[in-house]
Design an enzyme around this catalytic site. Structure first.
Site, PDB file in Angstrom:
ATOM      1  CB  SER A   8      -0.937   0.010   1.211  1.00  0.00           C
ATOM      2  OG  SER A   8      -0.203  -0.044   2.417  1.00  0.00           O
ATOM      3  CB  SER A  36     -19.683  10.289  16.719  1.00  0.00           C
ATOM      4  OG  SER A  36     -18.991  11.372  16.126  1.00  0.00           O
ATOM      5  CD  GLN A 172      -2.303  -2.755   8.178  1.00  0.00           C
ATOM      6  OE1 GLN A 172      -1.686  -3.448   7.379  1.00  0.00           O
ATOM      7  NE2 GLN A 172      -1.968  -1.503   8.450  1.00  0.00           N
ATOM      8  CD  GLN A 173      -5.833  -5.865   2.828  1.00  0.00           C
ATOM      9  OE1 GLN A 173      -6.739  -5.806   3.660  1.00  0.00           O
ATOM     10  NE2 GLN A 173      -6.001  -5.462   1.584  1.00  0.00           N
ATOM     11  CG  ASN A 195       0.353  -7.226  15.115  1.00  0.00           C
ATOM     12  OD1 ASN A 195      -0.338  -8.241  15.172  1.00  0.00           O
ATOM     13  ND2 ASN A 195      -0.154  -6.062  14.734  1.00  0.00           N
ATOM     14  CB  THR A 223       6.500  -6.485  16.183  1.00  0.00           C
ATOM     15  OG1 THR A 223       5.223  -6.484  15.519  1.00  0.00           O
ATOM     16  CG2 THR A 223       7.598  -6.328  15.121  1.00  0.00           C
ATOM     17  N   GLY A 256       5.612  -0.450  13.278  1.00  0.00           N
ATOM     18  CA  GLY A 256       5.968  -1.773  12.769  1.00  0.00           C
ATOM     19  C   GLY A 256       6.692  -1.697  11.432  1.00  0.00           C
ATOM     20  CG  ASP A 257       4.772   0.103   8.253  1.00  0.00           C
ATOM     21  OD1 ASP A 257       4.464  -1.098   8.271  1.00  0.00           O
ATOM     22  OD2 ASP A 257       3.942   1.015   8.081  1.00  0.00           O
TER      23      ASP A 257
END
Length: 351
Positions: A8, A36, A172-173, A195, A223, A256-257
């Site tokens: 991404s 909200s 995340q995917q 993670n 991680t 993490g990146d």
């Protein structure tokens, strides 16, 4: 050492909620959540997992190749990445869709609620790695990061067909992938990154146990947040490296990146696994103390001081060769304008 990073590329919209999400959740009403949050701050920053990792690798002197899909609004972002050592020649520009958007709210406990709009990322499935790599140096490793799910599967197949070593970083995917897809992404990876939560989800999705995973990958890097990182390999005791203690927490987005960039950069410089894990944690600490995934500074002296404080002088000295290029003045500062050689392969994990 040449690394191609697929995944991404996005713009991050980062918000801060001055409270705890947990205090707003009523246990017997979780089936009807409608909330909200009035936030105190909004930061618009450059992000996306592949771009974040590439930025870190570029800052660490590796000249990574970024592979992904963006919109026509990418021009300024592209200049920024190029200025920080990233090769953007394999980025596909959509004629119809805008660059992806990541929208995230962080509470005072660093918990996050996020949404991701794919936009042009949907066209990443049309990127053929053989074509993207044509005329460029053959990468020693391709990181397959979170992306359009079909793109992730295609890039993994392309790596196998081209005989390229790859790292699986589904991230995340995992929430969007089914069991057969996750097994396809993981099987044969030289490195698997997750993670701790993703590690549990990966086991649930695949139906494998931990030994099954380790039999299929070169090494599994997990991680652990404030507890650091665990590196596991079949037939070996787990390697545990603690996080940098007492790190300033400003924004966990992209940490993490940053770890992955530091970890892979150390391996690329021929450092052994423990040193790679330590450099990953040191770079992650720098990112954690800064708002925005690409706003952290990599000052050689500061990184080595942090490493010495966390792991001792011998460990810090071991990292010094991988950071030598950061002595030059142009590497001493990074600020996001959106604020108003031949040797045994070090990536094989045998060091």
């Amino acid at each position: 050492m040449r690394i191609a990073v697929t995944g991404s590329i996005a713009t991050d919209h980062l918000m801060v909620f001055p409270g705890r999400f947990a205090d707003q959740l009523i246990p017997d009403q979780l089936a009807h959540v409608s909330l909200s949050f009035l936030v105190d701050a909004l930061e618009v920053r450059r992000g996306g997992v592949a771009a974040n990792i590439s930025f870190g690798l570029g800052r660490l002197g590796l000249d990574p190749l970024l592979v992904g899909a963006v919109g026509a609004d990418f021009a300024e972002y592209e200049v920024w990445l190029k200025e920080h050592g990233v090769d953007t020649g394999a980025v596909h520009v959509s004629a119809e869709r805008g660059t992806a958007r990541f929208m995230c709210i962080t509470d005072e406990d660093a918990n996050q609620i996020a949404a991701f709009y794919a936009g042009a990322m949907q066209e990443a499935r049309d990127i053929d790695l053989a074509h993207a790599l044509y005329g460029r140096p053959r990468p020693d490793l391709v990181l397959v990061g979170p992306n359009d799910p079909e793109a992730m599967l295609r890039h993994t197949r392309d790596c196998r067909d081209l005989g390229l070593a790859f790292a699986a970083d589904p991230s995340q995917q995992l929430a969007r992938l089914d069991g057969p897809q996750v097994r396809d992404l993981v099987d044969g990876a030289r490195w698997l990154f997750t993670n701790e939560y993703e590690a549990a989800l990966l086991l649930e999705r695949t139906g494998w146990d931990r030994d099954d995973v380790l039999a299929r990958v070169g090494a599994w890097v997990t991680t652990l947040g404030g507890d650091g990182v665990r590196v596991e390999r079949a037939g070996a005791d787990p390697l545990l490296v603690g996080a940098v203690p007492d790190s300033t927490i400003s924004d966990p987005t992209g940490v993490g990146d940053a770890f992955r960039a530091g970890f892979l950069a150390a391996l690329s410089h021929g450092l052994p696994l423990p040193a790679a894990a330590r450099l990953g944690c040191v770079v992650a600490s720098a990112a954690l103390s800064t708002v925005g995934s690409q706003a952290y500074r990599l000052d050689r002296r500061h990184l080595l001081t942090t490493a010495e404080r966390a792991y001792g002088p011998t460990a810090a000295a071991e990292l010094a060769p991988a950071l030598a290029h950061l002595e030059s003045p142009e590497h001493l500062e990074s600020r996001d304008p959106l604020e108003s050689p031949e040797s045994p392969d070090p990536l094989d994990g045998t060091s």
